[in-house]
Design an enzyme around this catalytic site. Structure first.
Site, PDB file in Angstrom:
ATOM      1  N   ASP A   1       0.846  -1.193   0.000  1.00 23.35           N
ATOM      2  CA  ASP A   1       0.000   0.000   0.000  1.00 23.35           C
ATOM      3  C   ASP A   1       0.886   1.249   0.000  1.00 23.35           C
ATOM      4  O   ASP A   1       1.891   1.316   0.714  1.00 23.35           O
ATOM      5  CB  ASP A   1      -0.920  -0.003   1.232  1.00 23.35           C
ATOM      6  CG  ASP A   1      -2.078   0.972   1.088  1.00 23.35           C
ATOM      7  OD1 ASP A   1      -3.221   0.521   0.940  1.00 23.35           O
ATOM      8  OD2 ASP A   1      -1.826   2.204   1.111  1.00 23.35           O
TER       9      ASP A   1
ATOM     10  N   HIS B   1     -10.098  -5.072  -3.594  1.00 19.64           N
ATOM     11  CA  HIS B   1      -8.794  -5.343  -2.992  1.00 19.64           C
ATOM     12  C   HIS B   1      -8.965  -5.818  -1.565  1.00 19.64           C
ATOM     13  O   HIS B   1      -9.819  -5.329  -0.834  1.00 19.64           O
ATOM     14  CB  HIS B   1      -7.867  -4.120  -3.037  1.00 19.64           C
ATOM     15  CG  HIS B   1      -8.495  -2.839  -2.551  1.00 19.64           C
ATOM     16  ND1 HIS B   1      -9.381  -2.114  -3.297  1.00 19.64           N
ATOM     17  CD2 HIS B   1      -8.351  -2.166  -1.377  1.00 19.64           C
ATOM     18  CE1 HIS B   1      -9.761  -1.042  -2.618  1.00 19.64           C
ATOM     19  NE2 HIS B   1      -9.149  -1.055  -1.438  1.00 19.64           N
TER      20      HIS B   1
HETATM   21  P1  AMP Z   1      -9.846   1.516   0.196  1.00 17.57           P
HETATM   22  O1  AMP Z   1     -10.224   2.672   1.090  1.00 17.57           O
HETATM   23  O2  AMP Z   1     -10.136   0.185   0.789  1.00 17.57           O
HETATM   24  O3  AMP Z   1     -10.407   1.692  -1.206  1.00 17.57           O
HETATM   25  O4  AMP Z   1      -8.282   1.560   0.108  1.00 17.57           O
HETATM   26  C1  AMP Z   1      -7.543   1.958  -1.005  1.00 17.57           C
HETATM   27  C2  AMP Z   1      -6.097   1.800  -0.640  1.00 17.57           C
HETATM   28  O5  AMP Z   1      -5.324   1.913  -1.825  1.00 17.57           O
HETATM   29  C3  AMP Z   1      -5.578   2.854   0.346  1.00 17.57           C
HETATM   30  O6  AMP Z   1      -5.022   2.198   1.488  1.00 17.57           O
HETATM   31  C4  AMP Z   1      -4.515   3.599  -0.470  1.00 17.57           C
HETATM   32  O7  AMP Z   1      -3.425   4.012   0.316  1.00 17.57           O
HETATM   33  C5  AMP Z   1      -4.128   2.552  -1.506  1.00 17.57           C
HETATM   34  N1  AMP Z   1      -3.597   3.080  -2.746  1.00 17.57           N
HETATM   35  C6  AMP Z   1      -4.115   4.069  -3.526  1.00 17.57           C
HETATM   36  N2  AMP Z   1      -3.357   4.270  -4.610  1.00 17.57           N
HETATM   37  C7  AMP Z   1      -2.332   3.379  -4.534  1.00 17.57           C
HETATM   38  C8  AMP Z   1      -1.203   3.102  -5.358  1.00 17.57           C
HETATM   39  N3  AMP Z   1      -0.961   3.764  -6.498  1.00 17.57           N
HETATM   40  N4  AMP Z   1      -0.354   2.113  -4.966  1.00 17.57           N
HETATM   41  C9  AMP Z   1      -0.575   1.449  -3.812  1.00 17.57           C
HETATM   42  N5  AMP Z   1      -1.626   1.663  -3.001  1.00 17.57           N
HETATM   43  C10 AMP Z   1      -2.489   2.629  -3.354  1.00 17.57           C
END
Ligand code: AMP
Ligand code: ZN
Length: 113
Positions: A30, A99
């Protein structure tokens, strides 16, 4: 989905710290870790959220969970870890590509609720 950030990661169009990939899923760290170890397991196929899952997805989602557990062990989370799936607006979902979060570290995580 051309405007989906996780589809772009799956396609190699934007970088990520990959820890695993095969023909149906990927795992990567993440970008904003909420624990010492925090990675995401995603399907390659664009599935917007848990709410879009149908019975046909069950084998894939099962394999994702098995892989999440294997990778947690490989990442050193031998004493336990937390899996989390946020779904939809009221579930706090920010990225609309399914995810599984996997979180953990050397100390117990705080209570989530
Ligand atoms: P959610 O709130 O469950 O949709 O979580 C989305 C997650 O994706 C968050 O923890 C973000 O920090 C992570 N995230 C967003 N963009 C990226 C990226 N480019 N690479 C890795 N993690 C990401
Ligand atoms: Zn996507």
């Amino acid at each position: 989905m051309s405007d989906c950030i996780f589809c772009k990661i799956a396609a190699g169009e934007i970088p990520a710290k990959l820890i695993y990939q095969d023909d149906e899923m990927l795992a990567f760290h993440d970008i904003k870790p909420a624990a010492p170890v925090h990675f995401l397991v995603i399907p390659r196929a664009h599935i917007a959220s848990c709410a879009e899952l149908t019975a046909g997805h069950a084998p894939l989602v099962g394999r994702m969970l098995v892989k999440a557990s294997e990778l947690a062990r490989e990442q050193g989370l031998t004493e336990g870890f937390r899996t989390l799936i946020n779904t939809g607006r009221n579930g706090g979902q920010e990225v609309y590509h399914l995810h599984i979060h996997v979180l953990g570290g050397p100390q117990p995580l705080g209570a989530p609720f």
